[in-house]
Write a protein that holds these residues in place. Structure first.
Motif, PDB file in Angstrom:
ATOM      1  N   GLN A 251       0.818  -1.216   0.000  1.00 28.66           N
ATOM      2  CA  GLN A 251       0.000   0.000   0.000  1.00 28.66           C
ATOM      3  C   GLN A 251       0.851   1.266   0.000  1.00 28.66           C
ATOM      4  O   GLN A 251       0.485   2.280  -0.588  1.00 28.66           O
ATOM      5  CB  GLN A 251      -0.926  -0.022   1.229  1.00 28.66           C
ATOM      6  CG  GLN A 251      -1.978   1.075   1.221  1.00 28.66           C
ATOM      7  CD  GLN A 251      -2.164   1.686   2.596  1.00 28.66           C
ATOM      8  OE1 GLN A 251      -1.208   1.968   3.301  1.00 28.66           O
ATOM      9  NE2 GLN A 251      -3.407   1.901   2.960  1.00 28.66           N
ATOM     10  N   VAL A 252       2.017   1.222   0.639  1.00 29.44           N
ATOM     11  CA  VAL A 252       2.870   2.402   0.763  1.00 29.44           C
ATOM     12  C   VAL A 252       3.299   2.929  -0.611  1.00 29.44           C
ATOM     13  O   VAL A 252       3.392   4.135  -0.823  1.00 29.44           O
ATOM     14  CB  VAL A 252       4.115   2.076   1.623  1.00 29.44           C
ATOM     15  CG1 VAL A 252       5.111   3.232   1.604  1.00 29.44           C
ATOM     16  CG2 VAL A 252       3.703   1.759   3.047  1.00 29.44           C
ATOM     17  N   TYR A 253       3.554   2.009  -1.554  1.00 35.22           N
ATOM     18  CA  TYR A 253       4.060   2.440  -2.863  1.00 35.22           C
ATOM     19  C   TYR A 253       3.102   2.089  -4.011  1.00 35.22           C
ATOM     20  O   TYR A 253       3.505   2.050  -5.171  1.00 35.22           O
ATOM     21  CB  TYR A 253       5.460   1.856  -3.121  1.00 35.22           C
ATOM     22  CG  TYR A 253       5.583   0.357  -2.976  1.00 35.22           C
ATOM     23  CD1 TYR A 253       5.226  -0.490  -4.022  1.00 35.22           C
ATOM     24  CD2 TYR A 253       6.061  -0.212  -1.800  1.00 35.22           C
ATOM     25  CE1 TYR A 253       5.355  -1.867  -3.900  1.00 35.22           C
ATOM     26  CE2 TYR A 253       6.193  -1.591  -1.665  1.00 35.22           C
ATOM     27  CZ  TYR A 253       5.835  -2.409  -2.717  1.00 35.22           C
ATOM     28  OH  TYR A 253       5.956  -3.770  -2.594  1.00 35.22           O
ATOM     29  N   SER A 254       1.829   1.868  -3.700  1.00 40.12           N
ATOM     30  CA  SER A 254       0.826   1.550  -4.721  1.00 40.12           C
ATOM     31  C   SER A 254      -0.272   2.605  -4.713  1.00 40.12           C
ATOM     32  O   SER A 254      -0.535   3.242  -3.685  1.00 40.12           O
ATOM     33  CB  SER A 254       0.199   0.180  -4.439  1.00 40.12           C
ATOM     34  OG  SER A 254       1.171  -0.843  -4.455  1.00 40.12           O
ATOM     35  N   PRO A 255      -0.967   2.793  -5.840  1.00 39.90           N
ATOM     36  CA  PRO A 255      -2.058   3.766  -5.883  1.00 39.90           C
ATOM     37  C   PRO A 255      -3.199   3.397  -4.932  1.00 39.90           C
ATOM     38  O   PRO A 255      -3.485   2.223  -4.695  1.00 39.90           O
ATOM     39  CB  PRO A 255      -2.529   3.702  -7.344  1.00 39.90           C
ATOM     40  CG  PRO A 255      -1.367   3.165  -8.103  1.00 39.90           C
ATOM     41  CD  PRO A 255      -0.679   2.217  -7.172  1.00 39.90           C
ATOM     42  N   VAL A 256      -3.843   4.421  -4.406  1.00 41.52           N
ATOM     43  CA  VAL A 256      -5.058   4.251  -3.598  1.00 41.52           C
ATOM     44  C   VAL A 256      -6.245   4.232  -4.558  1.00 41.52           C
ATOM     45  O   VAL A 256      -6.603   5.262  -5.129  1.00 41.52           O
ATOM     46  CB  VAL A 256      -5.205   5.400  -2.573  1.00 41.52           C
ATOM     47  CG1 VAL A 256      -6.535   5.291  -1.830  1.00 41.52           C
ATOM     48  CG2 VAL A 256      -4.037   5.389  -1.600  1.00 41.52           C
ATOM     49  N   ARG A 257      -6.864   3.070  -4.692  1.00 47.19           N
ATOM     50  CA  ARG A 257      -7.953   2.908  -5.682  1.00 47.19           C
ATOM     51  C   ARG A 257      -9.305   3.150  -4.990  1.00 47.19           C
ATOM     52  O   ARG A 257     -10.140   2.272  -4.853  1.00 47.19           O
ATOM     53  CB  ARG A 257      -7.856   1.512  -6.292  1.00 47.19           C
ATOM     54  CG  ARG A 257      -6.568   1.313  -7.079  1.00 47.19           C
ATOM     55  CD  ARG A 257      -6.262  -0.138  -7.381  1.00 47.19           C
ATOM     56  NE  ARG A 257      -7.299  -0.772  -8.205  1.00 47.19           N
ATOM     57  CZ  ARG A 257      -7.272  -2.038  -8.585  1.00 47.19           C
ATOM     58  NH1 ARG A 257      -6.247  -2.810  -8.209  1.00 47.19           N
ATOM     59  NH2 ARG A 257      -8.237  -2.558  -9.316  1.00 47.19           N
ATOM     60  N   TRP A 258      -9.513   4.393  -4.587  1.00 47.79           N
ATOM     61  CA  TRP A 258     -10.683   4.709  -3.761  1.00 47.79           C
ATOM     62  C   TRP A 258     -11.988   4.644  -4.545  1.00 47.79           C
ATOM     63  O   TRP A 258     -12.984   4.103  -4.072  1.00 47.79           O
ATOM     64  CB  TRP A 258     -10.510   6.079  -3.115  1.00 47.79           C
ATOM     65  CG  TRP A 258     -11.547   6.347  -2.071  1.00 47.79           C
ATOM     66  CD1 TRP A 258     -12.589   7.217  -2.142  1.00 47.79           C
ATOM     67  CD2 TRP A 258     -11.659   5.700  -0.789  1.00 47.79           C
ATOM     68  NE1 TRP A 258     -13.330   7.171  -0.987  1.00 47.79           N
ATOM     69  CE2 TRP A 258     -12.781   6.251  -0.146  1.00 47.79           C
ATOM     70  CE3 TRP A 258     -10.913   4.710  -0.135  1.00 47.79           C
ATOM     71  CZ2 TRP A 258     -13.179   5.844   1.124  1.00 47.79           C
ATOM     72  CZ3 TRP A 258     -11.304   4.311   1.124  1.00 47.79           C
ATOM     73  CH2 TRP A 258     -12.421   4.861   1.736  1.00 47.79           C
ATOM     74  N   GLU A 259     -11.985   5.194  -5.741  1.00 47.61           N
ATOM     75  CA  GLU A 259     -13.216   5.168  -6.552  1.00 47.61           C
ATOM     76  C   GLU A 259     -13.670   3.726  -6.777  1.00 47.61           C
ATOM     77  O   GLU A 259     -14.852   3.395  -6.604  1.00 47.61           O
ATOM     78  CB  GLU A 259     -12.989   5.870  -7.894  1.00 47.61           C
ATOM     79  CG  GLU A 259     -14.233   5.900  -8.768  1.00 47.61           C
ATOM     80  CD  GLU A 259     -14.024   6.617 -10.096  1.00 47.61           C
ATOM     81  OE1 GLU A 259     -14.873   6.434 -10.997  1.00 47.61           O
ATOM     82  OE2 GLU A 259     -13.031   7.358 -10.236  1.00 47.61           O
ATOM     83  N   GLU A 260     -12.736   2.854  -7.134  1.00 46.75           N
ATOM     84  CA  GLU A 260     -13.075   1.440  -7.342  1.00 46.75           C
ATOM     85  C   GLU A 260     -13.529   0.776  -6.037  1.00 46.75           C
ATOM     86  O   GLU A 260     -14.415  -0.089  -6.043  1.00 46.75           O
ATOM     87  CB  GLU A 260     -11.872   0.687  -7.885  1.00 46.75           C
ATOM     88  CG  GLU A 260     -11.472   1.057  -9.304  1.00 46.75           C
ATOM     89  CD  GLU A 260     -10.177   0.364  -9.684  1.00 46.75           C
ATOM     90  OE1 GLU A 260     -10.217  -0.833 -10.018  1.00 46.75           O
ATOM     91  OE2 GLU A 260      -9.114   1.013  -9.611  1.00 46.75           O
TER      92      GLU A 260
END
Length: 314
Positions: A251-260
């Motif tokens: 999670q630290v270096y990955s996109p936050v996929r909030w919309e999904e």
């Protein structure tokens, strides 16, 4: 009967005075604050209630402060009579740790200590002043990714917070961000807004921080969530067969996929979203992703009373 999900905010939601109301009126909230304060090398209560604001904005202080306020509000809500288990939980970046505490994966004090180190590691991964984040408004995620790819010749830049339709945050080196902003404006972006953060969070530049965080998490007991928790990395529930630490490191270096993530909860039948913690940013994002959804926020006793009145309907 409507299915309900609880959401927890991430960094940027902090403000001086947060949590004071609930600390003064709830024994359960005070216990959360006191246990977190005992494992942190700074005066957590003083920082949350009285600032200074500049220190509260710093990553290594903001993260445990926001998490503690969020968990204190959750425990106070239970103390006041909330008994229903939510159908699911989700948190935006740092907020995922709050969700995992509520799900029984992490002890609150352990989580506070971990995110304090997480904030320090994220800040140290890129020298201060050499990278940042920019909110791009008015373009879809696919177009922003194309722009980042084109701008990467100037320096690392990536789409890292996929928040809602028309709102994507990019992160990277200063040179990469500058080039991406030029291209985004040429592509018709309504606005490119540099964010008041000190590092390019959730970009690949954070990988060293993630690798060091793995060592921190190795020393903490992390159980499988007892309530489904949506991972920022996958926009799906944490798998029961995997070690939750693996997704927290990524999670630290990955996109936050909030919309999904919110769209996924909607597919799972969630109709009511309750944001627990300082601010109401996530409520606004929910309404943009699922206009038909109902969203509430709980950041003080007044918000708690609204939710307690709602319990019979869910």
């Amino acid at each position: 009967m409507s299915r309900i999900a609880f959401l927890f905010p991430g960094q940027g939601a902090q403000y001086v005075g947060m949590g004071r109301d609930i600390y003064e009126h709830s024994a359960a909230a005070r216990e959360v604050f006191d246990r977190a304060a005992a494992v942190l090398p700074f005066d957590l209560r003083e920082l949350c209630f009285n600032g200074p604001e500049e220190k509260l904005k710093q990553t290594m202080y903001a993260q445990p402060a926001i998490l503690t306020v969020s968990i204190a509000l959750w425990r106070a809500l239970q103390e006041a009579g909330w008994r229903k288990s939510p159908a699911a939980l989700a948190g935006h970046s740092l907020g995922e740790y709050s969700a995992l505490v509520v799900a029984g994966s992490l002890e609150p004090a352990d989580a506070a200590a971990v995110v304090h180190q997480r904030g320090r590691l994220m800040q140290e991964a890129v020298p201060l002043g050499q990278g940042g984040m920019v909110a791009v408004l008015g373009l879809d995620a696919a177009r922003v990714r194309e722009i980042c790819a084109a701008a990467s010749a100037a320096g690392t830049v990536e789409a890292v917070n996929l928040n809602c339709p028309g709102q994507v945050v990019i992160a990277g080196t200063n040179a990469g961000l500058e080039r991406a902003m030029v291209l985004a404006r040429e592509a018709g972006a309504r606005r490119c807004m540099p964010l008041a953060v000190s590092a390019p969070f959730h970009s690949s530049l954070m990988r060293p921080a993630g690798e060091k965080l793995a060592g921190v998490l190795a020393g903490v007991r992390v159980k499988q969530p007892a309530i489904p928790v949506v991972s920022n990395v996958t926009a799906r529930y944490y798998p029961q067969e995997a070690d939750p630490r693996d997704l927290l490191v990524r999670q630290v270096y990955s996109p936050v996929r909030w919309e999904e993530s919110i769209a996924y909860l909607r597919e799972q039948g969630v109709r009511i979203f309750v944001e627990i913690g300082p601010g109401r940013v996530l409520c606004g994002l929910v309404k943009k992703i699922c206009p038909e959804a109902v969203a509430y926020n709980v950041e003080d006793r007044a918000g708690m009373e609204k939710i307690l009145a709602l319990e019979g309907e869910v």
